[in-house]
Design an enzyme around this catalytic site. Structure first.
Site, PDB file in Angstrom:
ATOM      1  N   HIS A 122       4.520 -15.468   2.335  1.00 53.59           N
ATOM      2  CA  HIS A 122       5.683 -14.639   2.626  1.00 53.59           C
ATOM      3  C   HIS A 122       6.491 -15.353   3.699  1.00 53.59           C
ATOM      4  O   HIS A 122       5.956 -15.690   4.759  1.00 53.59           O
ATOM      5  CB  HIS A 122       5.255 -13.249   3.106  1.00 53.59           C
ATOM      6  CG  HIS A 122       6.414 -12.346   3.361  1.00 53.59           C
ATOM      7  ND1 HIS A 122       6.880 -11.461   2.416  1.00 53.59           N
ATOM      8  CD2 HIS A 122       7.227 -12.210   4.438  1.00 53.59           C
ATOM      9  CE1 HIS A 122       7.923 -10.814   2.915  1.00 53.59           C
ATOM     10  NE2 HIS A 122       8.150 -11.255   4.137  1.00 53.59           N
ATOM     11  N   CYS A 142      -0.508  -8.956   6.003  1.00 48.44           N
ATOM     12  CA  CYS A 142      -0.032  -7.599   6.272  1.00 48.44           C
ATOM     13  C   CYS A 142       0.495  -7.486   7.698  1.00 48.44           C
ATOM     14  O   CYS A 142      -0.214  -7.803   8.655  1.00 48.44           O
ATOM     15  CB  CYS A 142      -1.154  -6.592   6.046  1.00 48.44           C
ATOM     16  SG  CYS A 142      -0.634  -4.886   6.347  1.00 48.44           S
ATOM     17  N   GLY A 176       7.794  -8.533  -5.043  1.00 48.78           N
ATOM     18  CA  GLY A 176       7.265  -7.297  -4.483  1.00 48.78           C
ATOM     19  C   GLY A 176       8.296  -6.191  -4.595  1.00 48.78           C
ATOM     20  O   GLY A 176       8.494  -5.594  -5.658  1.00 48.78           O
ATOM     21  N   GLU A 196       0.829  -1.201   0.000  1.00 51.70           N
ATOM     22  CA  GLU A 196       0.000   0.000   0.000  1.00 51.70           C
ATOM     23  C   GLU A 196       0.867   1.256   0.000  1.00 51.70           C
ATOM     24  O   GLU A 196       1.869   1.338   0.709  1.00 51.70           O
ATOM     25  CB  GLU A 196      -0.916  -0.001   1.233  1.00 51.70           C
ATOM     26  CG  GLU A 196      -1.934   1.116   1.214  1.00 51.70           C
ATOM     27  CD  GLU A 196      -2.811   1.122   2.447  1.00 51.70           C
ATOM     28  OE1 GLU A 196      -3.915   1.675   2.367  1.00 51.70           O
ATOM     29  OE2 GLU A 196      -2.391   0.577   3.472  1.00 51.70           O
TER      30      GLU A 196
END
Length: 318
Positions: free
Chosen positions: A161, A91, A216, A2
């Site tokens: 992740h 997150c 990413g 984000e």
């Protein structure tokens, strides 16, 4: 990612190429049914058949903890015919976790199963539902429980992740732990975390026993990374990161930013990308240092074009 890898930067990276799919930044779902305009604002690719301008499918990502509310929002999102729907259980941001979202839910595999099952029931069968997770919240003792809960309740794919929330983004990434997840579930598993180079990608594959990768920050720092990995897989000569291809992308990105970002934040968005690019490109370091004190859009634009030796267009008021 984000605030960094939004639709503006997705357009530039997918134009460079090498990606099978992109995933949007998360769309926060709390206690209400969001209007469609929220989905299309965050994922404007939904207005283009779910594709970036380069033709890369984009999978919108939802984040929340209420199974019923997430299901209702997924059903509305499905009306826009997305290229799948992703659920965020990874997150690590404190503000997100404090409101019971993201990686903190990895302490509750039963809730993960309820969320995925509810979303899966709510959307048509042809729309894939996938999930993003970490190895755990504070620690990884429930890693397999979480992965199995997600897979067995309807997730068609898991992106993992290779760190816990507590580990954040601190190296190393524990790719070998993903191999345990891949062995424990019957759905495809995608490896994510700390992949900055082709060598990192190959090592991540070896340790995780997974061929698919999610890039990413590494893709932001080296926009040609996906193409370089594809070249390796095809047995082609090694593709090195090349600065010469990036000035047009930077200028294109600046024009996109100018159209939709508030003036006081426009220069910052480009400097943010340059901050990552300087990891791979000395030229980006020099450009970043030349621009870092500039904030007002007109002067920043003029200096950016001058530094890249491109004539600046006639300035427009944003």
């Amino acid at each position: 990612m984000e605030g960094l890898l939004d639709h503006l930067l997705r357009e530039e990276l997918t134009a460079i190429g090498g990606y099978d799919r992109a995933v949007s930044e998360f769309i926060r779902v709390t206690d209400q049914l969001l209007p469609k305009r929220v989905f299309t604002r965050i994922v404007p690719e939904l207005l283009n058949g779910g594709l970036t301008q380069a033709g890369t499918p984009v999978r919108p990502q939802l984040l929340g903890s209420d199974p019923q509310c997430l299901a209702e929002n997924a059903a509305r999102l499905a009306e826009l015919n997305p290229a799948g729907i992703d659920l965020n259980f990874g997150c690590p941001a404190k503000c997100v976790n404090r409101h019971r979202g993201g990686a903190v839910l990895l302490d509750e595999p039963e809730l993960l199963a309820q969320i995925v099952a509810a979303v899966r029931r709510a959307v048509p069968a042809h729309i894939a539902v996938s999930a993003k997770m970490r190895l755990g919240n504070e620690e990884a003792s429930r890693m397999l429980d979480c992965a199995q809960a997600l897979a067995e309740s309807g997730a068609a794919e898991l992106v993992v992740h290779a760190r816990t929330k507590r580990q954040g983004y601190k190296p190393p990434a524990h790719w070998h732990e993903i191999a345990r997840i891949a062995e424990a579930v019957a759905v495809p598993v995608v490896t994510n975390g700390e992949i900055w180079t082709v060598q990192d990608a190959l090592q991540a594959r070896r340790e995780s026993h997974c061929s698919a990768l999610m890039l990413g920050r590494g893709a932001v720092a080296d926009p040609s990374l996906a193409l370089a990995l594809r070249a390796h897989d095809l047995g082609l000569p090694a593709l090195q990161a090349r600065w010469a291809e990036l000035p047009p992308a930077l200028l294109s990105y600046w024009q996109r930013v100018r159209q939709v970002v508030a003036p006081k934040h426009q220069a910052g968005r480009v400097k943010q990308w340059l901050h990552y690019l300087r990891r791979c490109h000395p030229e980006a370091e020099a450009l970043y240092m030349a621009l870092r004190t500039l904030h007002e859009a007109p002067r920043f634009e003029a200096e950016l074009h001058a530094a890249l030796r491109c004539p600046a267009p006639e300035l427009q008021t944003a």
